[in-house]
Design a protein around this motif. Structure first.
Motif, mmCIF file in Angstrom:
data_model
loop_
_atom_site.group_PDB
_atom_site.id
_atom_site.type_symbol
_atom_site.label_atom_id
_atom_site.label_comp_id
_atom_site.label_asym_id
_atom_site.label_seq_id
_atom_site.Cartn_x
_atom_site.Cartn_y
_atom_site.Cartn_z
ATOM 1 N N VAL A 32 0.958 8.769 1.557
ATOM 2 C CA VAL A 32 2.189 7.991 1.761
ATOM 3 C C VAL A 32 2.555 7.986 3.242
ATOM 4 O O VAL A 32 2.886 6.939 3.818
ATOM 5 C CB VAL A 32 3.346 8.531 0.896
ATOM 6 C CG1 VAL A 32 4.649 7.792 1.200
ATOM 7 C CG2 VAL A 32 3.003 8.455 -0.590
ATOM 8 N N GLU A 33 2.487 9.150 3.878
ATOM 9 C CA GLU A 33 2.771 9.239 5.314
ATOM 10 C C GLU A 33 1.863 8.298 6.102
ATOM 11 O O GLU A 33 2.320 7.560 6.988
ATOM 12 C CB GLU A 33 2.569 10.668 5.818
ATOM 13 C CG GLU A 33 3.570 11.668 5.311
ATOM 14 C CD GLU A 33 3.209 13.100 5.661
ATOM 15 O OE1 GLU A 33 2.151 13.325 6.310
ATOM 16 O OE2 GLU A 33 3.977 14.001 5.285
ATOM 17 N N SER A 34 0.584 8.323 5.795
ATOM 18 C CA SER A 34 -0.388 7.478 6.485
ATOM 19 C C SER A 34 -0.081 5.992 6.288
ATOM 20 O O SER A 34 -0.127 5.198 7.240
ATOM 21 C CB SER A 34 -1.798 7.805 5.975
ATOM 22 O OG SER A 34 -2.756 6.981 6.596
ATOM 23 N N GLU A 35 0.264 5.630 5.066
ATOM 24 C CA GLU A 35 0.582 4.228 4.778
ATOM 25 C C GLU A 35 1.864 3.806 5.486
ATOM 26 O O GLU A 35 1.977 2.675 5.973
ATOM 27 C CB GLU A 35 0.680 3.986 3.274
ATOM 28 C CG GLU A 35 -0.621 4.198 2.514
ATOM 29 C CD GLU A 35 -1.757 3.274 2.933
ATOM 30 O OE1 GLU A 35 -1.501 2.245 3.608
ATOM 31 O OE2 GLU A 35 -2.911 3.560 2.593
ATOM 32 N N LEU A 36 2.850 4.698 5.573
ATOM 33 C CA LEU A 36 4.071 4.382 6.314
ATOM 34 C C LEU A 36 3.755 4.168 7.795
ATOM 35 O O LEU A 36 4.309 3.250 8.429
ATOM 36 C CB LEU A 36 5.113 5.485 6.143
ATOM 37 C CG LEU A 36 5.826 5.505 4.792
ATOM 38 C CD1 LEU A 36 6.634 6.796 4.637
ATOM 39 C CD2 LEU A 36 6.717 4.282 4.630
ATOM 40 N N CYS A 37 2.867 4.980 8.344
ATOM 41 C CA CYS A 37 2.451 4.778 9.737
ATOM 42 C C CYS A 37 1.787 3.416 9.905
ATOM 43 O O CYS A 37 2.022 2.728 10.903
ATOM 44 C CB CYS A 37 1.506 5.897 10.176
ATOM 45 S SG CYS A 37 2.327 7.487 10.402
ATOM 46 N N ILE A 49 3.429 5.534 -5.988
ATOM 47 C CA ILE A 49 3.144 5.549 -7.422
ATOM 48 C C ILE A 49 2.022 6.531 -7.717
ATOM 49 O O ILE A 49 2.098 7.317 -8.678
ATOM 50 C CB ILE A 49 2.813 4.128 -7.925
ATOM 51 C CG1 ILE A 49 4.090 3.272 -7.890
ATOM 52 C CG2 ILE A 49 2.210 4.153 -9.327
ATOM 53 C CD1 ILE A 49 3.842 1.781 -8.045
ATOM 54 N N GLY A 50 1.010 6.530 -6.868
ATOM 55 C CA GLY A 50 -0.110 7.464 -7.060
ATOM 56 C C GLY A 50 0.275 8.912 -6.801
ATOM 57 O O GLY A 50 -0.185 9.819 -7.494
ATOM 58 N N ALA A 51 1.139 9.146 -5.822
ATOM 59 C CA ALA A 51 1.556 10.518 -5.507
ATOM 60 C C ALA A 51 2.441 11.098 -6.609
ATOM 61 O O ALA A 51 2.454 12.312 -6.831
ATOM 62 C CB ALA A 51 2.298 10.555 -4.168
ATOM 63 N N GLU A 99 0.829 -1.212 0.000
ATOM 64 C CA GLU A 99 0.000 0.000 0.000
ATOM 65 C C GLU A 99 0.862 1.261 0.000
ATOM 66 O O GLU A 99 0.482 2.275 -0.596
ATOM 67 C CB GLU A 99 -0.967 -0.036 1.179
ATOM 68 C CG GLU A 99 -2.033 -1.108 1.004
ATOM 69 C CD GLU A 99 -2.959 -1.250 2.191
ATOM 70 O OE1 GLU A 99 -2.939 -0.382 3.100
ATOM 71 O OE2 GLU A 99 -3.714 -2.240 2.219
ATOM 72 N N VAL A 100 2.033 1.207 0.636
ATOM 73 C CA VAL A 100 2.968 2.338 0.566
ATOM 74 C C VAL A 100 3.416 2.531 -0.878
ATOM 75 O O VAL A 100 3.404 3.650 -1.409
ATOM 76 C CB VAL A 100 4.200 2.133 1.481
ATOM 77 C CG1 VAL A 100 5.253 3.212 1.225
ATOM 78 C CG2 VAL A 100 3.796 2.123 2.938
#
Length: 104
Positions: free
Chosen positions: A64-69, A46-48, A40-41
């Motif tokens: 991306v930040e949220s997925e890294l969390c 890729i989406g960003a 998901e990251v």
């Protein structure tokens, strides 16, 4: 950091209450969940950057930040599923990495 590990303990207990598999299989699933979260990251990066021509800019860097969390939380839960001493194991490992990398 104690509040963080208290929350991880509660999340681990909540997950365990919803699983009927033997402990070893539960540990494996928690570790495999990391792969899902890392994917998901990658999807968010890729989406960003708009690198999927079909989707374009489908995510933000905040995504991306949220997925890294989510990856960090999932790893902490996996560690806690593996050992009740997760906080101590993590702290000791972090110290060793810091000593090796920072030369303390």
């Amino acid at each position: 950091m104690t509040d963080t590990w208290d929350t991880i303990d509660r999340l681990s207990s909540w997950i365990a209450a919803h699983h009927t598999l033997p402990h070893q299989q539960d540990v494996l699933l928690r570790v495999l969940k990391l792969s899902e979260e890392v994917g998901e990251v990658a999807e968010a990066v890729i989406g960003a950057t708009g690198q999927n021509p079909r989707k374009g800019a489908s995510h933000t860097w905040q995504d991306v930040e949220s997925e890294l969390c989510d990856v960090i939380i999932t790893a902490m839960v996996a560690l806690r599923t593996l050992t009740p001493e997760a906080a101590e194991v993590f702290a000791g490992h972090l110290r060793r990495v810091a000593d090796r990398s920072l030369g303390h």
